[in-house]
Design an enzyme around this catalytic site. Structure first.
Site, PDB file in Angstrom:
ATOM      1  N   LYS A 207       0.862  -1.133   0.047  1.00  0.00           N
ATOM      2  CA  LYS A 207      -0.078   0.002  -0.140  1.00  0.00           C
ATOM      3  C   LYS A 207       0.910   1.134   0.025  1.00  0.00           C
ATOM      4  O   LYS A 207       2.206   1.301   0.414  1.00  0.00           O
ATOM      5  CB  LYS A 207      -0.813  -0.015   1.327  1.00  0.00           C
ATOM      6  N   TYR A 428      14.808  29.843   9.680  1.00  0.00           N
ATOM      7  CA  TYR A 428      13.740  30.795  10.059  1.00  0.00           C
ATOM      8  C   TYR A 428      13.994  30.758  11.746  1.00  0.00           C
ATOM      9  O   TYR A 428      13.967  30.044  12.186  1.00  0.00           O
ATOM     10  CB  TYR A 428      12.478  29.905   9.617  1.00  0.00           C
TER      11      TYR A 428
END
Length: 543
Positions: A207, A428
């Site tokens: 999956k 940041y």
């Protein structure tokens, strides 16, 4: 004519892939066909499916191809009916799918693998493709003799459409990072797990695009290694998988059938897991339409409270046995919630509850364990195990060394190197400020590539045998590492560092980010050059 560009090829490539030169056939020609006879219609189908595939510049015109296929399929059905197929015989070797769609499908697949460059106008293309698929499904319903051939070809085309529209191809010359997938390691891990569960069948869970590593490359390796059963989460994952494994492979859809997808489960030979009374009703109705019993898996909720039938649901089924009419139960399953913690009491409790509940179901093989459950021992193996993460090298627990082979390596290019002074901010928020001069490097991987922002200021990259601590916050497209310990001149711009590799596993990256290896693997993006090594093939997706 509206079209989208998939890739650029030469005229010689066209001839090689198709097998013969394309013919010029105009769409109005189809109006003259009813009086021309079956052979003319058949010839038109061949030619219409192979016209307008490329323009004069050698660009593949996918939109025109899909549109023509829809028209040709519709009219082919009309001609087949009008010209007595029972007398003529819609010869299987010359069916629409084998003559037209099969060749076009192969060409599409080759275009994706070998010549793919860019995709434009995705939405319009998907719309046309959906229209084409509806024609094909109608043909398959009307003419059962060609159904399987059509479905096999459609699976290839469907796989192509999903891949080309969602997986851009980044060549090594332009990509900022390289993700290497070791197919031999996947094969080793599967065979190793097989040895642990001798006496039980070892399926393979693929999956989420084989946990982010590429189902088209991974699934065939697992099948060659011995896997005969595969599990996916969604119906479309099953359809995609069907195109890359043999017809004898059993594909099970863990989420079961949504009401509008049940027919496609039948069309593509997908076995659904029925998790609720509602899903049982959906599948029973589909069996009535199909006129035969349909294979299914029943899942019971043994304590995780996520999927599966409850004790109360089993009471309902016993009160009305007709609710199970039309269902051929070939597996009963449940799922362990705490298998990665071997000493957790929930493991034994869930096993006992699963055995108790399954005794109330039609007799069928039993499955309880996925990757970590396999390492709980033979009592948990039952008849079928369903490893997923373990196939891709994720540690089954934290009780000892990981016995599985590492499958992935993520290397990123250095974009820039600079020196900073004490107190200067990095990234940041300027959350990192050094207390002494440092040399730092900006690296071309960020959280948009699956390297979690939660790993900001945690963990490290590696260059040769030198650890490079991650500094400050991870940005969308980059992160910053401390290269002060690297000897002068040894690491330069455009060289590569390891973010996942021999010295830093997927599980190590996950721990630094406060998550699990499963999430790291499935989050790895598509902005890498992907290199597949081992298993007698070495290729770069995008080169």
């Amino acid at each position: 004519m509206d079209a989208f560009v998939v890739g650029k090829v030469t005229g010689g490539d066209v001839e090689k892939i198709i097998g013969f030169t394309c013919h010029e056939v105009t769409l109005p020609d189809i109006r003259a066909l009813p009086d021309a006879g079956f052979e003319t219609a058949e010839r038109f189908v061949r030619e219409a499916l192979e016209r307008d595939l490329y323009d004069d510049g050698g660009q593949f015109l996918g939109g025109a191809f899909v549109n023509d296929c829809a028209v040709a399929a519709d009219d082919a059905a009309f001609f087949q009916q009008a010209h007595a197929p029972q007398a003529r015989g819609w010869r299987k070797s010359d069916t629409l799918c084998q003559v037209g769609v099969a060749k076009a499908s192969i060409m599409l697949k080759d275009s994706q693998d070998g010549f793919g460059d860019a995709v434009e106008d995705h939405g319009g293309t998907i719309g046309l493709f959906s229209q084409f698929r509806s024609y094909i499904f109608r043909l398959s319903a009307d003419y059962a003799i060609i159904r399987q051939d059509i479905l096999e070809c459609m699976a290839v085309v469907s796989s192509f459409m999903m891949n080309v529209c969602s997986d851009p191809l980044w060549p090594s010359s332009r990509a900022g990072a390289r993700l290497t997938v070791d197919l031999d390691a996947i094969a080793f891990n599967y065979r190793y797990l097989q040895t642990l569960v001798a006496g039980a069948s070892c399926a393979a869970v693929v999956k989420a695009d084989a946990y982010g590593l590429g189902i088209e490359r991974v699934a065939p390796v697992l099948e060659r290694s011995g896997a005969k059963e595969f599990f996916v989460a969604h119906v479309d994952e099953g359809i995609r998988l069907r195109s890359v494994v043999s017809a004898k492979v059993r594909i099970t859809v863990l989420h079961g059938p949504r009401p509008d997808a049940a027919a496609e489960c039948v069309q593509y030979g997908l076995r659904p897991v029925l998790n609720s009374l509602d899903q049982i009703a959906v599948w029973r109705s589909q069996s009535v339409r199909a006129g035969k019993p349909l294979e299914a898996v029943l899942q019971v909720d043994s304590g995780m409270s996520r999927f599966g039938l409850s004790d109360g649901d089993l009471d309902v089924l016993h009160e009305d046995e007709m609710l199970m009419d039309g269902l051929k139960v070939s597996l009963a399953m449940s799922h362990l919630a705490c298998a990665d913690a071997p000493e957790h009491p929930a493991n034994g409790a869930q096993r006992q509850q699963m055995l108790k509940m399954s005794a109330r179901l039609p007799s069928a093989p039993l499955s309880l364990s996925a990757s970590s459950g396999i390492f709980l021992g033979p009592d948990y193996h039952l008849d079928v195990v369903r490893p997923g993460a373990a196939l891709y090298g994720i540690a089954p627990n934290q009780t000892g060394p990981n016995p599985l082979s590492a499958v992935v390596r993520l290397q990123a290019h250095v974009l820039q190197i600079r020196e900073i002074l004490p107190g200067e901010g990095v990234g940041y928020g300027m959350t990192y400020r050094p207390d002494r001069p440092r040399k730092i490097a900006t690296v071309a991987v960020g959280y948009a590539d699956g390297f979690s922002r939660h790993g900001s200021g945690q963990g490290c990259a590696w260059f040769e045998d030198i650890s490079l601590p991650i500094l400050g916050r991870v940005s969308m497209d980059s992160l910053i590492v401390d290269i002060s310990d690297v000897p002068e001149g040894r690491l330069k711009a455009d060289m590569m560092v390891d973010l996942i590799g021999p010295r830093r596993s997927v599980d190590d990256v996950a721990e630094a980010a406060g998550t699990i290896g499963y999430e790291v693997l499935t989050s790895l993006g598509h902005r890498f050059c992907r290199e597949y090594v081992g298993n007698a093939e070495t290729s770069q997706k995008g080169d």
